[in-house]
Design a protein around this motif. Structure first.
Motif, mmCIF file in Angstrom:
data_model
loop_
_atom_site.group_PDB
_atom_site.id
_atom_site.type_symbol
_atom_site.label_atom_id
_atom_site.label_comp_id
_atom_site.label_asym_id
_atom_site.label_seq_id
_atom_site.Cartn_x
_atom_site.Cartn_y
_atom_site.Cartn_z
ATOM 1 N N ASN A 45 -19.008 -25.532 -75.542
ATOM 2 C CA ASN A 45 -18.055 -24.641 -74.880
ATOM 3 C C ASN A 45 -17.740 -23.495 -75.835
ATOM 4 O O ASN A 45 -17.052 -23.676 -76.838
ATOM 5 C CB ASN A 45 -16.768 -25.403 -74.522
ATOM 6 C CG ASN A 45 -15.827 -24.578 -73.669
ATOM 7 O OD1 ASN A 45 -15.855 -23.337 -73.696
ATOM 8 N ND2 ASN A 45 -14.976 -25.232 -72.901
ATOM 9 N N ASP A 46 -18.271 -22.334 -75.534
ATOM 10 C CA ASP A 46 -18.083 -21.174 -76.401
ATOM 11 C C ASP A 46 -16.720 -20.510 -76.229
ATOM 12 O O ASP A 46 -16.383 -19.577 -76.971
ATOM 13 C CB ASP A 46 -19.186 -20.141 -76.151
ATOM 14 C CG ASP A 46 -20.542 -20.624 -76.649
ATOM 15 O OD1 ASP A 46 -20.574 -21.334 -77.671
ATOM 16 O OD2 ASP A 46 -21.563 -20.298 -76.003
ATOM 17 N N ASP A 47 -15.923 -20.977 -75.267
ATOM 18 C CA ASP A 47 -14.638 -20.335 -74.994
ATOM 19 C C ASP A 47 -13.565 -20.674 -76.024
ATOM 20 O O ASP A 47 -12.722 -19.837 -76.343
ATOM 21 C CB ASP A 47 -14.127 -20.725 -73.598
ATOM 22 C CG ASP A 47 -14.997 -20.163 -72.489
ATOM 23 O OD1 ASP A 47 -15.677 -19.151 -72.737
ATOM 24 O OD2 ASP A 47 -14.993 -20.743 -71.382
ATOM 25 N N THR A 67 -8.985 -33.352 -79.435
ATOM 26 C CA THR A 67 -8.033 -32.252 -79.609
ATOM 27 C C THR A 67 -8.780 -31.059 -80.195
ATOM 28 O O THR A 67 -9.669 -31.212 -81.031
ATOM 29 C CB THR A 67 -6.858 -32.632 -80.524
ATOM 30 O OG1 THR A 67 -7.355 -33.029 -81.816
ATOM 31 C CG2 THR A 67 -6.060 -33.772 -79.933
ATOM 32 N N SER A 68 -8.400 -29.882 -79.748
ATOM 33 C CA SER A 68 -9.057 -28.662 -80.220
ATOM 34 C C SER A 68 -8.504 -28.250 -81.576
ATOM 35 O O SER A 68 -7.495 -28.779 -82.053
ATOM 36 C CB SER A 68 -8.840 -27.528 -79.218
ATOM 37 O OG SER A 68 -7.502 -27.045 -79.287
ATOM 38 N N ASN A 69 -9.165 -27.289 -82.167
ATOM 39 C CA ASN A 69 -8.586 -26.582 -83.309
ATOM 40 C C ASN A 69 -7.562 -25.587 -82.763
ATOM 41 O O ASN A 69 -7.517 -25.319 -81.555
ATOM 42 C CB ASN A 69 -9.680 -25.858 -84.088
ATOM 43 C CG ASN A 69 -9.336 -25.699 -85.568
ATOM 44 O OD1 ASN A 69 -8.167 -25.682 -85.940
ATOM 45 N ND2 ASN A 69 -10.361 -25.604 -86.389
ATOM 46 N N ILE A 70 -6.735 -25.049 -83.629
ATOM 47 C CA ILE A 70 -5.770 -24.031 -83.185
ATOM 48 C C ILE A 70 -6.521 -22.776 -82.733
ATOM 49 O O ILE A 70 -7.436 -22.308 -83.414
ATOM 50 C CB ILE A 70 -4.798 -23.679 -84.320
ATOM 51 C CG1 ILE A 70 -3.957 -24.900 -84.713
ATOM 52 C CG2 ILE A 70 -3.881 -22.535 -83.907
ATOM 53 C CD1 ILE A 70 -3.037 -24.650 -85.887
ATOM 54 N N SER A 95 -16.137 -32.222 -68.657
ATOM 55 C CA SER A 95 -14.887 -32.247 -69.414
ATOM 56 C C SER A 95 -13.803 -31.527 -68.636
ATOM 57 O O SER A 95 -14.075 -30.686 -67.777
ATOM 58 C CB SER A 95 -15.070 -31.603 -70.788
ATOM 59 O OG SER A 95 -15.203 -30.198 -70.686
ATOM 60 N N GLU A 96 -12.564 -31.871 -68.954
ATOM 61 C CA GLU A 96 -11.412 -31.186 -68.374
ATOM 62 C C GLU A 96 -10.297 -31.153 -69.397
ATOM 63 O O GLU A 96 -10.209 -32.014 -70.280
ATOM 64 C CB GLU A 96 -10.931 -31.899 -67.114
ATOM 65 C CG GLU A 96 -10.440 -33.327 -67.350
ATOM 66 C CD GLU A 96 -9.975 -34.002 -66.074
ATOM 67 O OE1 GLU A 96 -8.769 -33.923 -65.796
ATOM 68 O OE2 GLU A 96 -10.823 -34.587 -65.378
#
Length: 344
Positions: A45-47, A67-70, A95-96
Motif C-alpha cells: 500500500n503506497d498510500d 499498526t502503521s507508522n506515524i 485489508s481494512e
C-alpha cells in the motif's frame, strides 16, 4: 584439524543453496529455514506506512492486526496512526482500516478473545494498555494508564505472562516525535497485575526500551534497547542497538528481573520487535530484516528485507509475517517452526 569443515565454510555453502533473501551465518539456521524457504510480498500500500508495529495474528480468523507508522492524515492534516486488519488467508489478501479509539497504537499481543494494545497517548490523552475486541465495532478499554498518578511516556510493546500479568516497555519516543508532553518517568520496563491493580518497575537503565519477549519456559525476559534510533529521523551509532536478557526470579513470592546481560547487538539498525520460537531461538526486526539468534546469543542467520523491518509475527506452520512499512511480507520457514506466543 585435517578433514574438518569450519562452521563459516558450512554456512557459506548453505547460503549458496537458499534464495538470496536467506543469509546463513551458522548451519543451525537451516533447521529454521527448512530446505525450501520462500519470501513473498503479501500486500503493498503506497498510500501510507500501514505495516509498522504490532503484527498480532488471530488464528481463529486467519487475520493479522497491524499498526502503521506515524503519518499525516490527508483529511485532518494531523499526525496519526491507523490500525489495519489484514485477511492473510484470503485470495487475494485483503485489508481494512479498523476504526479504533486507541491513542497512537503501537505494539500488541494476543490476550483472551482480543488484543492487548499499547497506546502511546497524545498531547492531551494518557497512553497505556488497552484491551481491544477483534470484532466490529472494535471497542477498547483502558486497563492501566499511569504509574500511581504519573503518566507513562509512550507505551511501546507488551507481552503477557502465564500468570496473567502484563509486562511492557515505555520509552520516550512520543515526546521526541511531538505527540506526547514532557516525560514524567524514566524509560523503564513495567509489570502490571490486572487482578490486583499493582504496577511495578521491573527494569531501568535504558536509553529506549522497546521490544519485549519471554523465553518459552518464561525463565528469561528479553528487552531490546533501540536508543541509537533517536526518534526524530537521526541516529547515534554510539548508543545501544542491543538485546538484553534477564533471569526471571522470585523473591518473597514476587517476580524480579536479575542478572542483566547483553544477549546480542544488531549490526544493522536496531532490534525493534522481538519474538522467540518454541526452541528458544530469538528473532528481532532489524535494519536489514529479521535477524535470528540461538538461545545462546549466536547469530544464526537473517531474512533480508530492503529497508528493514520494525516488527513481525508467527503464523501457522512456519509462516512469518514481516512488516516493512508499505509492504507486508510473508516468509515460509520450516513447517516445524512455531512461535512461542501461540505455539502453532
Amino acid at each position: 584439524m585435517a578433514g574438518t569443515i569450519s562452521h563459516a565454510v558450512q554456512a557459506h555453502n548453505a547460503s549458496q543453496q537458499l534464495p538470496a533473501a536467506f543469509k546463513v551465518y551458522d548451519p543451525r539456521f537451516l533447521d529454521i529455514t527448512g530446505p525450501t524457504p520462500k519470501l513473498d510480498v503479501l500486500l503493498k500500500n503506497d498510500d501510507f506506512p500501514f505495516a509498522h508495529e504490532a503484527s498480532v495474528y488471530i488464528p481463529s480468523k486467519d487475520e493479522l492486526f497491524l499498526t502503521s507508522n506515524i503519518f499525516t492524515d490527508p483529511v485532518t492534516n494531523q499526525p496519526t496512526i491507523k490500525i489495519s486488519k489484514v485477511a492473510v488467508g484470503a485470495h487475494p489478501v485483503t485489508s481494512e482500516i479498523v476504526n479504533s479509539t486507541i491513542p497512537f497504537a503501537n505494539g500488541g499481543v494476543n490476550h483472551g478473545d482480543g488484543i492487548l494494545f499499547c497506546g502511546q497517548g497524545t498531547l492531551s490523552q494518557t497512553g497505556g494498555l488497552f484491551q481491544m475486541s477483534v470484532d466490529p465495532p472494535y471497542s477498547s478499554q483502558l486497563l492501566v494508564g499511569n504509574f500511581y498518578g504519573r503518566q507513562f511516556n509512550s507505551v511501546n510493546d507488551v507481552v503477557v505472562h502465564s500468570d496473567g500479568s502484563f509486562w511492557f516497555t515505555d520509552p520516550t519516543y512520543g515526546h521526541v516525535q511531538h505527540i506526547r508532553p514532557q516525560p514524567e518517568l524514566p524509560s523503564q520496563v513495567y509489570r502490571f497485575d490486572p487482578a490486583t491493580g499493582n504496577v511495578r518497575v521491573v527494569a531501568d537503565g535504558f536509553g529506549k526500551p522497546n521490544g519485549i519477549a519471554f523465553s518459552p519456559d518464561e525463565k528469561i525476559v528479553y528487552v531490546t534497547d533501540t536508543a541509537s534510533t533517536i526518534g526524530n529521523g537521526s541516529t547515534d551509532a554510539t548508543k545501544p542497538s542491543t538485546i538484553y536478557a534477564y533471569d526471571l526470579t522470585t523473591s518473597h513470592d514476587e517476580p524480579f528481573l536479575t542478572n542483566r546481560r547483553v544477549f546480542a547487538m544488531a549490526d544493522t539498525g536496531v532490534p525493534d520487535g522481538i519474538k522467540v520460537d518454541t526452541n528458544g531461538n530469538v528473532y528481532a526486526g532489524c535494519g536489514d530484516g529479521i535477524n535470528v539468534w540461538s538461545a545462546g546469543g549466536v547469530l544464526l542467520g537473517k531474512i533480508l528485507i530492503k529497508d528493514g523491518a520494525a516488527n513481525f509475527s508467527f503464523g501457522r506452520d512456519g509462516r512469518l509475517f514481516i512488516l516493512n512499512e508499505k509492504i507486508l511480507w510473508a516468509a515460509q520457514l520450516g513447517e516445524g517452526v512455531k512461535g512461542a506466543l501461540l505455539g502453532i
